[in-house]
Design a protein around this motif. Structure first.
Motif, short mmCIF file in Angstrom:
data_model
loop_
_atom_site.label_atom_id
_atom_site.label_comp_id
_atom_site.label_asym_id
_atom_site.label_seq_id
_atom_site.Cartn_x
_atom_site.Cartn_y
_atom_site.Cartn_z
N GLU A 134 63.56 -49.01 -58.46
CA GLU A 134 64.70 -48.85 -59.36
C GLU A 134 64.68 -50.02 -60.36
O GLU A 134 64.52 -51.17 -59.95
CB GLU A 134 66.04 -48.88 -58.59
N GLN B 112 57.23 -30.74 -53.24
CA GLN B 112 57.62 -31.96 -53.97
C GLN B 112 57.25 -33.22 -53.21
O GLN B 112 57.73 -33.46 -52.11
CB GLN B 112 59.13 -31.92 -54.17
N VAL B 113 56.34 -34.01 -53.79
CA VAL B 113 55.98 -35.27 -53.13
C VAL B 113 56.82 -36.44 -53.63
O VAL B 113 56.86 -37.49 -53.00
CB VAL B 113 54.47 -35.61 -53.24
N GLY B 114 57.49 -36.26 -54.75
CA GLY B 114 58.32 -37.36 -55.23
C GLY B 114 59.17 -36.92 -56.41
O GLY B 114 58.92 -35.86 -57.01
N ARG C 118 67.87 -36.77 -43.30
CA ARG C 118 68.53 -35.57 -43.82
C ARG C 118 68.46 -34.50 -42.74
O ARG C 118 67.40 -34.25 -42.19
CB ARG C 118 67.84 -35.07 -45.10
N GLU D 54 69.02 -41.21 -48.87
CA GLU D 54 68.13 -41.68 -49.94
C GLU D 54 68.47 -43.14 -50.22
O GLU D 54 69.42 -43.68 -49.62
CB GLU D 54 68.29 -40.82 -51.20
N TYR E 84 73.36 -37.74 -59.94
CA TYR E 84 73.56 -38.91 -60.81
C TYR E 84 72.67 -38.99 -62.04
O TYR E 84 72.78 -39.91 -62.83
CB TYR E 84 73.41 -40.21 -60.00
N TYR E 85 71.81 -38.01 -62.25
CA TYR E 85 70.82 -38.17 -63.33
C TYR E 85 71.37 -37.93 -64.73
O TYR E 85 72.27 -37.12 -64.94
CB TYR E 85 69.63 -37.23 -63.09
N GLU F 86 67.88 -31.46 -42.16
CA GLU F 86 67.28 -30.23 -42.68
C GLU F 86 66.57 -29.52 -41.55
O GLU F 86 66.36 -30.10 -40.48
CB GLU F 86 66.25 -30.56 -43.77
N ARG G 15 66.83 -31.51 -60.60
CA ARG G 15 66.95 -32.46 -59.49
C ARG G 15 68.14 -32.11 -58.59
O ARG G 15 69.09 -31.48 -59.02
CB ARG G 15 67.08 -33.92 -59.97
N GLN H 116 60.47 -43.02 -47.32
CA GLN H 116 60.35 -43.04 -48.78
C GLN H 116 59.93 -44.42 -49.24
O GLN H 116 60.32 -45.42 -48.66
CB GLN H 116 61.72 -42.77 -49.42
N GLY I 54 64.69 -44.78 -61.88
CA GLY I 54 63.87 -45.05 -60.69
C GLY I 54 63.19 -43.81 -60.18
O GLY I 54 63.29 -42.72 -60.76
N THR J 97 68.73 -44.74 -53.57
CA THR J 97 69.24 -45.18 -54.87
C THR J 97 70.69 -45.68 -54.80
O THR J 97 71.02 -46.73 -55.35
CB THR J 97 69.10 -44.03 -55.89
N TYR K 38 61.19 -33.44 -42.39
CA TYR K 38 61.67 -34.05 -41.15
C TYR K 38 63.09 -34.51 -41.34
O TYR K 38 63.59 -34.61 -42.45
CB TYR K 38 60.76 -35.25 -40.78
P1 HAM Z 1 64.55 -36.82 -53.70
O1 HAM Z 1 63.82 -35.89 -54.62
O2 HAM Z 1 65.76 -36.31 -53.02
O3 HAM Z 1 64.91 -38.10 -54.59
O4 HAM Z 1 63.56 -37.39 -52.60
C1 HAM Z 1 62.32 -37.99 -52.97
C2 HAM Z 1 61.21 -37.47 -52.08
O5 HAM Z 1 61.50 -37.66 -50.70
C3 HAM Z 1 60.98 -35.97 -52.19
O6 HAM Z 1 60.22 -35.68 -53.34
C4 HAM Z 1 60.20 -35.68 -50.91
O7 HAM Z 1 58.82 -35.97 -51.09
C5 HAM Z 1 60.79 -36.68 -49.94
N1 HAM Z 1 61.69 -35.98 -49.01
C6 HAM Z 1 62.94 -35.56 -49.23
N2 HAM Z 1 63.45 -34.96 -48.13
C7 HAM Z 1 62.48 -34.99 -47.18
C8 HAM Z 1 62.38 -34.54 -45.82
N3 HAM Z 1 63.39 -33.94 -45.20
N4 HAM Z 1 61.20 -34.74 -45.15
C9 HAM Z 1 60.17 -35.37 -45.77
N5 HAM Z 1 60.21 -35.82 -47.03
C10 HAM Z 1 61.34 -35.63 -47.74
C11 HAM Z 1 65.58 -39.19 -54.13
O8 HAM Z 1 65.76 -39.44 -52.97
C12 HAM Z 1 66.03 -40.12 -55.23
N6 HAM Z 1 66.71 -41.26 -54.60
C13 HAM Z 1 64.86 -40.57 -56.09
C14 HAM Z 1 65.26 -41.54 -57.16
C15 HAM Z 1 65.15 -42.88 -57.11
N7 HAM Z 1 65.83 -41.23 -58.30
C16 HAM Z 1 66.06 -42.34 -58.97
N8 HAM Z 1 65.67 -43.34 -58.26
#
Ligand code: HAM
Length: 421
Positions: free
Chosen positions: A130, A280-282, A112, A82, A262-263, A114, A258, A126, A303, A84, A121
């Motif tokens: 922030e 989850q789209v975001g 990741r 990610e 860190y939240y 997964e 979440r 992304q 962020g 952040t 994927y």
């Molecule tokens: P997250 O919820 O782990 O947050 O990821 C954000 C978005 O990335 C998810 O909602 C999803 O749409 C997409 N995503 C995660 N994993 C995958 C995957 N394997 N394949 C496709 N899409 C994926 C964060 O990453 C935090 N850094 C968000 C944040 C920013 N919080 C504060 N600032």
């Protein structure tokens, strides 16, 4: 023949329509974020593993199960799961927040490990933003407003729902955590395997469990809302009031915790029910303790990050997908003798317009050259034979509509092309 190379599991080549769709989503985010005064930051794809284990949390799935990690001489490195943690590191490294309140955005691949499936994927994209140095919920709501603007531009506002919650400040979180562990410990044997493991390391995540029996137990679990101190409650109340004032619909989900550690205070997630298991789209939220945790001066921050692939898939699912673009114009010299003149004509059109111009290359009979023009997807072919070259003219042939071919002087070509649709 030697063995053919193939893609690594969970990686993708992106091209044509799929890429066009992804680029559209990226462009709308980029334009919207810039219009709110956020500045682009490019962050490295690789960081020290310790940045993620400290920043995101050792016990999170993203760190404990899903990181691509390897040893490089004396240290352990990982591909970023990610953005952040890297963004906070960069802000601390450059002392960007000293006397400033940086608002940054980034775009790029995250990794990741997964199990791959549609919308999930191992390398995915992304867009994230922030904001540093703001402690009030006005920034939390601005972030949500930005994303809402993007949904509206992408015609997705009706398809995506927003869930919010608060995790409170550190003392409130701690009290809630203790109460939660005490409650869940009574039911340890009935919890699913994952939740049993999380009980010690990451009990909040149990609230997220999809297991039916665990969900029943959670129904009676102590809720964070009962442990919020006055500051935490004020922040959450104001956050909600501001959302109402901005006309943004959100549902409070007390179990929204979440997946990253860190939240603090506000957390939010955007979901859709159109992508099967990948809802989850975001997601995002406030992380007031992270700068200090990573060795910087204390600095409130908040962020979000959006999964670009999932947003593009959603548009595709709804029939809103964009198509890869073809060249506007295809220039065909009818024989190699006219090639230089054809190159000059192409250069003139590019200089006088924003049209994309592809020039035929490779020898071939006239018929084969015209077939190539058609296959290119261009709307207009500029045909150049000996006669055109000798008289400084060009013939225009419309490839997609029934319209009579015309021959014009080169000087009139740009205006003829611009008026041709
Ligand atoms: P997250 O919820 O782990 O947050 O990821 C954000 C978005 O990335 C998810 O909602 C999803 O749409 C997409 N995503 C995660 N994993 C995958 C995957 N394997 N394949 C496709 N899409 C994926 C964060 O990453 C935090 N850094 C968000 C944040 C920013 N919080 C504060 N600032």
């Amino acid at each position: 023949m030697s063995e053919r190379s193939s893609l690594v599991r969970g990686m993708r080549d992106l091209y044509e329509d799929e890429l066009a769709n992804i680029r559209l989503v990226e462009t709308v985010f980029s334009e919207t974020l810039e219009s709110y005064g956020y500045a682009l930051i490019r962050l490295p794809i690789m960081e020290r593993t310790a940045l993620f284990s400290r920043g995101i949390g050792e016990a999170t799935d993203a760190v404990s199960k899903e990181m691509f990690t390897f040893d490089d001489e004396t240290e352990s490195l990982s591909l970023r799961p990610e953005g952040t943690a890297s963004c906070v590191r960069a802000v601390i490294d450059a002392n960007m927040y000293r006397g400033h309140q940086p608002k940054l955005w980034y775009i790029g691949s995250m990794f990741r490990h997964e199990r791959p499936q549609l919308g999930r994927y191992r390398e995915f994209y992304q867009v994230g933003a922030e904001a540093f140095g703001f402690s009030g919920p006005d920034v939390d709501t601005e972030l949500i407003r930005i994303v809402q603007d993007v949904w509206e531009s992408l015609e997705l506002a009706e398809e995506i729902t927003l869930e919010i919650n608060t995790l409170g400040n550190t003392p409130s979180r701690k009290q809630h955590r203790d109460a939660l562990v005490e409650y869940l410990a009574q039911y340890k044997a009935q919890l699913d395997e994952d939740s049993q493991r999380r009980l010690e390391q990451n009990p909040l995540r149990i609230l997220d469990s999809k297991n039916e029996q665990t969900q029943k137990i959670i129904e009676q679990a102590p809720s964070i809302s009962d442990y919020l101190d006055a500051e935490s409650r004020r922040h959450f109340d104001e956050f909600q009031e501001r959302l109402v004032r901005l006309g943004i619909r959100a549902t409070v989900n007390p179990n929204l915790v979440r997946g990253l550690d860190y939240y603090t205070h506000s957390v939010f997630e955007w979901n859709t029910d159109k992508l099967g298991a990948q809802k989850q789209v975001g997601g995002g939220g406030r992380y007031d303790g992270l700068c200090e945790l990573l060795g910087g001066a204390p600095c409130p921050a908040a962020g979000f990050a959006i999964g670009v692939d999932r947003v593009a898939l959603l548009r595709n699912e709804l029939g809103l997908a964009s198509q890869a673009s073809s060249p506007d114009v295809y220039v065909v010299a009818l024989s190699d003798d006219e090639e230089d003149y054809a190159l000059q004509v192409a250069a003139k059109v590019r200089a006088a317009s924003s049209l994309s111009v592809r020039v035929h290359q490779g020898a071939g009979k006239v018929k084969a050259r015209m077939r190539a023009a058609d296959r290119s997807g261009a709307t207009i072919a500029l045909i150049i034979g000996a006669q055109e070259a000798a008289s400084n003219q060009v013939s225009l042939k419309w490839l997609r509509i029934n319209r009579e071919q015309v021959t014009v002087p080169v000087a009139e070509l740009p205006s003829t092309l611009l008026n041709s649709n």
